[in-house]
Write an enzyme that holds these catalytic residues in place. Structure first.
Site, PDB file in Angstrom:
ATOM      1  N   GLY A 119      24.225  16.099  40.553  1.00 16.42           N
ATOM      2  CA  GLY A 119      23.124  17.001  40.177  1.00 16.42           C
ATOM      3  C   GLY A 119      23.106  18.253  41.028  1.00 16.42           C
ATOM      4  O   GLY A 119      22.049  18.686  41.504  1.00 16.42           O
ATOM      5  N   TYR A 138       8.673   7.528  38.368  1.00 14.17           N
ATOM      6  CA  TYR A 138       9.413   8.284  39.391  1.00 14.17           C
ATOM      7  C   TYR A 138       9.264   7.613  40.767  1.00 14.17           C
ATOM      8  O   TYR A 138      10.247   7.406  41.484  1.00 14.17           O
ATOM      9  CB  TYR A 138       8.869   9.711  39.418  1.00 14.17           C
ATOM     10  CG  TYR A 138       9.577  10.644  40.362  1.00 14.17           C
ATOM     11  CD1 TYR A 138      10.819  11.184  40.044  1.00 14.17           C
ATOM     12  CD2 TYR A 138       8.997  11.012  41.582  1.00 14.17           C
ATOM     13  CE1 TYR A 138      11.467  12.055  40.910  1.00 14.17           C
ATOM     14  CE2 TYR A 138       9.627  11.882  42.443  1.00 14.17           C
ATOM     15  CZ  TYR A 138      10.860  12.408  42.104  1.00 14.17           C
ATOM     16  OH  TYR A 138      11.492  13.267  42.969  1.00 14.17           O
ATOM     17  N   ALA A 183       8.488   4.524  41.425  1.00 13.24           N
ATOM     18  CA  ALA A 183       9.184   3.224  41.437  1.00 13.24           C
ATOM     19  C   ALA A 183      10.692   3.433  41.611  1.00 13.24           C
ATOM     20  O   ALA A 183      11.348   2.710  42.364  1.00 13.24           O
ATOM     21  CB  ALA A 183       8.901   2.467  40.145  1.00 13.24           C
ATOM     22  N   LYS A 217      12.199   5.932  43.076  1.00 10.75           N
ATOM     23  CA  LYS A 217      12.503   6.449  44.416  1.00 10.75           C
ATOM     24  C   LYS A 217      12.266   5.381  45.500  1.00 10.75           C
ATOM     25  O   LYS A 217      12.937   5.372  46.538  1.00 10.75           O
ATOM     26  CB  LYS A 217      11.664   7.702  44.696  1.00 10.75           C
ATOM     27  CG  LYS A 217      12.020   8.891  43.795  1.00 10.75           C
ATOM     28  CD  LYS A 217      13.448   9.344  44.014  1.00 10.75           C
ATOM     29  CE  LYS A 217      13.801  10.597  43.240  1.00 10.75           C
ATOM     30  NZ  LYS A 217      15.175  11.040  43.467  1.00 10.75           N
TER      31      LYS A 217
HETATM   32  P1  NAP Z   1      16.189  19.867  39.723  1.00 12.81           P
HETATM   33  O1  NAP Z   1      16.086  21.314  40.117  1.00 12.81           O
HETATM   34  O2  NAP Z   1      15.504  19.417  38.479  1.00 12.81           O
HETATM   35  O3  NAP Z   1      17.734  19.464  39.672  1.00 12.81           O
HETATM   36  C1  NAP Z   1      18.124  18.164  39.303  1.00 12.81           C
HETATM   37  C2  NAP Z   1      19.613  18.169  39.053  1.00 12.81           C
HETATM   38  O4  NAP Z   1      19.992  16.840  38.617  1.00 12.81           O
HETATM   39  C3  NAP Z   1      20.012  19.131  37.933  1.00 12.81           C
HETATM   40  O5  NAP Z   1      21.157  19.836  38.329  1.00 12.81           O
HETATM   41  C4  NAP Z   1      20.271  18.190  36.766  1.00 12.81           C
HETATM   42  O6  NAP Z   1      21.246  18.645  35.827  1.00 12.81           O
HETATM   43  C5  NAP Z   1      20.823  16.978  37.470  1.00 12.81           C
HETATM   44  N1  NAP Z   1      20.794  15.810  36.618  1.00 12.81           N
HETATM   45  C6  NAP Z   1      19.766  15.336  35.882  1.00 12.81           C
HETATM   46  N2  NAP Z   1      20.140  14.253  35.188  1.00 12.81           N
HETATM   47  C7  NAP Z   1      21.438  14.025  35.492  1.00 12.81           C
HETATM   48  C8  NAP Z   1      22.391  13.062  35.079  1.00 12.81           C
HETATM   49  N3  NAP Z   1      22.065  12.095  34.201  1.00 12.81           N
HETATM   50  N4  NAP Z   1      23.650  13.123  35.586  1.00 12.81           N
HETATM   51  C9  NAP Z   1      23.997  14.102  36.449  1.00 12.81           C
HETATM   52  N5  NAP Z   1      23.130  15.051  36.881  1.00 12.81           N
HETATM   53  C10 NAP Z   1      21.872  15.018  36.400  1.00 12.81           C
HETATM   54  O7  NAP Z   1      15.623  18.921  40.873  1.00 12.81           O
HETATM   55  P2  NAP Z   1      15.455  19.143  42.442  1.00 12.81           P
HETATM   56  O8  NAP Z   1      14.055  19.523  42.699  1.00 12.81           O
HETATM   57  O9  NAP Z   1      16.564  19.974  42.998  1.00 12.81           O
HETATM   58  O10 NAP Z   1      15.602  17.629  42.923  1.00 12.81           O
HETATM   59  C11 NAP Z   1      16.820  17.081  43.417  1.00 12.81           C
HETATM   60  C12 NAP Z   1      16.546  15.679  43.908  1.00 12.81           C
HETATM   61  O11 NAP Z   1      15.532  15.719  44.894  1.00 12.81           O
HETATM   62  C13 NAP Z   1      16.040  14.747  42.805  1.00 12.81           C
HETATM   63  O12 NAP Z   1      16.556  13.450  42.997  1.00 12.81           O
HETATM   64  C14 NAP Z   1      14.541  14.756  43.021  1.00 12.81           C
HETATM   65  O13 NAP Z   1      13.940  13.601  42.521  1.00 12.81           O
HETATM   66  C15 NAP Z   1      14.479  14.835  44.538  1.00 12.81           C
HETATM   67  N6  NAP Z   1      13.219  15.353  45.049  1.00 12.81           N
HETATM   68  C16 NAP Z   1      12.769  16.586  44.723  1.00 12.81           C
HETATM   69  C17 NAP Z   1      11.564  17.029  45.249  1.00 12.81           C
HETATM   70  C18 NAP Z   1      11.019  18.389  44.929  1.00 12.81           C
HETATM   71  O14 NAP Z   1       9.896  18.675  45.352  1.00 12.81           O
HETATM   72  N7  NAP Z   1      11.725  19.261  44.245  1.00 12.81           N
HETATM   73  C19 NAP Z   1      10.818  16.198  46.092  1.00 12.81           C
HETATM   74  C20 NAP Z   1      11.305  14.942  46.411  1.00 12.81           C
HETATM   75  C21 NAP Z   1      12.515  14.528  45.893  1.00 12.81           C
HETATM   76  P3  NAP Z   1      20.947  19.716  34.672  1.00 12.81           P
HETATM   77  O15 NAP Z   1      20.860  21.016  35.375  1.00 12.81           O
HETATM   78  O16 NAP Z   1      22.152  19.624  33.786  1.00 12.81           O
HETATM   79  O17 NAP Z   1      19.683  19.270  34.027  1.00 12.81           O
END
Ligand code: NAP
Length: 248
Positions: free
Chosen positions: A12, A155, A157, A159
């Site tokens: 991702g 979500y 659950a 994490k």
């Molecule tokens: P994001 O901007 O939505 O990016 C998520 C990435 O995961 C995207 O590049 C997406 O691809 C990819 N993805 C989704 N489904 C996939 C799949 N089936 N196979 C391969 N790649 C896939 O999210 P983010 O905020 O950067 O979050 C990154 C991680 O940090 C996540 O695990 C999220 O739960 C965690 N997190 C985020 C926050 C926050 O506040 N942002 C807080 C705590 C934890 P596409 O671009 O093709 O859709």
């Protein structure tokens, strides 16, 4: 290990935290596989940022939920370059809803990407890491895994499941010098959070002692540390990067 070209894979990594992690890891001597499911242009841009930092970058598109695609991608790495030193399970999605209204599909999609996706990648990566007797696995969890969050039962659950997965795999693999840790970000400014209503953002800020959302780069530095040789004696841990929102 100093003569060996090390290899990393970030899932991702087309945008947000995943991109920042790839950039933070990037340095000469490292080859980084940039995974994403559909966002080719953005993933290619991540590759260019990684290369600007002196690492080699390769696009490796696959859906983390689809075991045959995961197996195929890891077989490609096993073939050439034939090793994997760092795996970062970052791919994640949200499908928020209150429990009474949550559709089975919303539950299943989130569990499939956030938890089963990490399982698929770890299982495939471990085969290479066991042979090398070396590895760093970092799973991106969340502050809500520990705090809970109304509207995010699926979500939270997923994490929280990642934390159990992290600790169990850490115990299984420690004897082979493979460390397994989780990073649990708080609220970070990315596409995942930018659409939150202003009222929700204000309520969240009131709970954060540092009184701001974090940046993807701040999460990425924590991951880069756990991936480094400086973290050789750290395994089975959850590193919280949340501005003090939770002090477990
Ligand atoms: P994001 O901007 O939505 O990016 C998520 C990435 O995961 C995207 O590049 C997406 O691809 C990819 N993805 C989704 N489904 C996939 C799949 N089936 N196979 C391969 N790649 C896939 O999210 P983010 O905020 O950067 O979050 C990154 C991680 O940090 C996540 O695990 C999220 O739960 C965690 N997190 C985020 C926050 C926050 O506040 N942002 C807080 C705590 C934890 P596409 O671009 O093709 O859709």
């Amino acid at each position: 290990m100093s003569q060996v070209q090390r290899v990393a894979l970030v899932t991702g990594a087309a945008r947000g935290i995943g991109r920042a992690i790839a950039v933070a890891l990037a340095k000469p001597g490292l080859t980084i596989y940039i995974n994403d499911v559909a966002n080719w242009d953005e993933a290619a841009y991540t590759c260019s940022l990684v290369e600007a930092n002196g690492a080699q970058a390769h696009l490796l598109p696959f859906d983390v939920t689809h075991s045959p695609s995961v197996e195929q991608a890891f077989a490609q790495i096993a073939d050439d370059p034939g090793r994997l030193d760092i795996l970062v399970n970052n791919a994640g999605i949200t499908r928020d809803n209150l429990i009474a209204r949550m559709k089975e599909e919303q539950w299943e999609q989130v569990l499939a990407v956030n938890l089963k996706g990490a399982f698929n990648c770890i299982r495939a990566a471990v085969r290479l890491m066991l042979k090398q007797r070396y590895g760093r696995i970092i799973n991106i969890s969340s502050v809500v895994a520990v705090m809970g969050n109304a509207g995010q039962v699926n979500y939270a659950a997923s994490k929280a499941g990642l934390i159990g997965l992290t600790k169990s795999v850490a115990r299984e693999l420690a004897s082979r010098h493979i460390t397994v840790n989780a990073v649990a970000p708080g609220f970070i400014t990315t596409e995942m959070t930018e659409n939150l209503p202003e009222k929700t953002k204000a309520e969240l800020l009131a709970q954060i002692p540092l009184h701001r959302f974090g940046t993807p780069e701040e999460v990425a530095q924590a991951v880069a540390f756990l991936a480094s040789d400086h973290a050789a004696y750290i395994t089975g841990q959850v590193l919280h990067v949340n501005g003090g929102m939770l002090m477990p």
